[in-house]
Write an enzyme that holds these catalytic residues in place. Sequence first.
Site: not given
Ligand SMILES: N[C@@H](CCC[C@H](N)C(=O)O)C(=O)O
Length: 325
Positions: A28, A97-98, A259, A267, A269
């Site tokens: 990521n 974002c985690g 998103r 991801c 989070t």
């Molecule tokens: N890849 C991320 C989350 C990034 C934000 C997400 N797309 C959003 O819009 O909430 C993760 O590793 O948490």
Amino acid sequence: MESIGFNEFMKSKKYINLEFTKMHALGNDYIVFNELDSLVVPEELKGEFSNKICKRGFSVGADGVIFVQKPSKIEIDYDADVRFRIFNSDGSEAEMCGNGIRCFSKYVHERTDFKNNPLRVQSEGGLRISEMEFDESNKDFVKNVRVYMGNPKYAMKDIPMAIENIAEDLEFMNLELPVNCECLKKIGKEALKLSVANVGNPHAVIILQENNLDVEFIRKNLNELGGYMECHPAFPEKINVHFINLINENEIQIITWERGAGYTTACGTGTTSSVAVCEKLSKTGCKVLAHLDGGDLEIEIVNNGNDVYMKGGAEISYDGILKNL
Ligand SMILES: N[C@@H](CCC[C@H](N)C(=O)O)C(=O)O
């Protein structure tokens, strides 16, 4: 910094030769800019800028952009060492974002004067605390980061999620949501059982076994299904979507649609939310190893589900100079 339009910004000599660091956590990937001394990109242009430089093949290419900033003391009621800002590849700003916060924490520790460990981070989703773990042979090299991910929220109003005639205080846990998606219709499905959680940013968690679906079906239809769910009318601020394959009490597999970024290899989070949901539904225990397409993440839930920790690595890929927007 005076306000200028995006085209002017692109042409302005002041804004060429921008230094960045390309990082990733489990694939990521993020482009990191240091704004500790001064803004590199004007606030009102950050979205458009991020969208432009995230385009793979045409620019640096990434799932998103991270800005390292000083905390904004007026906006928060807690102490923080640094501030984390994250923009998705479509230019939308996310609250948290985690994987990004592990990249950010490694960057701050290895590349700036902020050596506090634990590191207190202001994010738009609230305070997060990163504990750096170092390489045995090189004590300056951050190998893993364990992040306090806060207290997950499940009420529909906290996601946000809205369905006519359903009270906003309801925790939408493993309940049926009507869907109108071609690939599901083809197999006779007009609803999906899903759960929602907010860990700073919003997530929908769909357990495959609860829906009689399998990994093969999700892989084949991810673009259609992920895109449909992300923009489902029940989610006014859109949603990150995770398809969970339960393996055993301590292991799950996750396929993610983000998103503002689409398919990503992991991801953080989302993994945190997925484990929080699975534990709440008694599908897993409190310590879970999650297998993502880009690698593994460890999630630990403590204090009766009120506090969640995420642990995993982060990598610096290269440093670069952006010559042309
Ligand atoms: N890849 C991320 C989350 C990034 C934000 C997400 N797309 C959003 O819009 O909430 C993760 O590793 O948490």
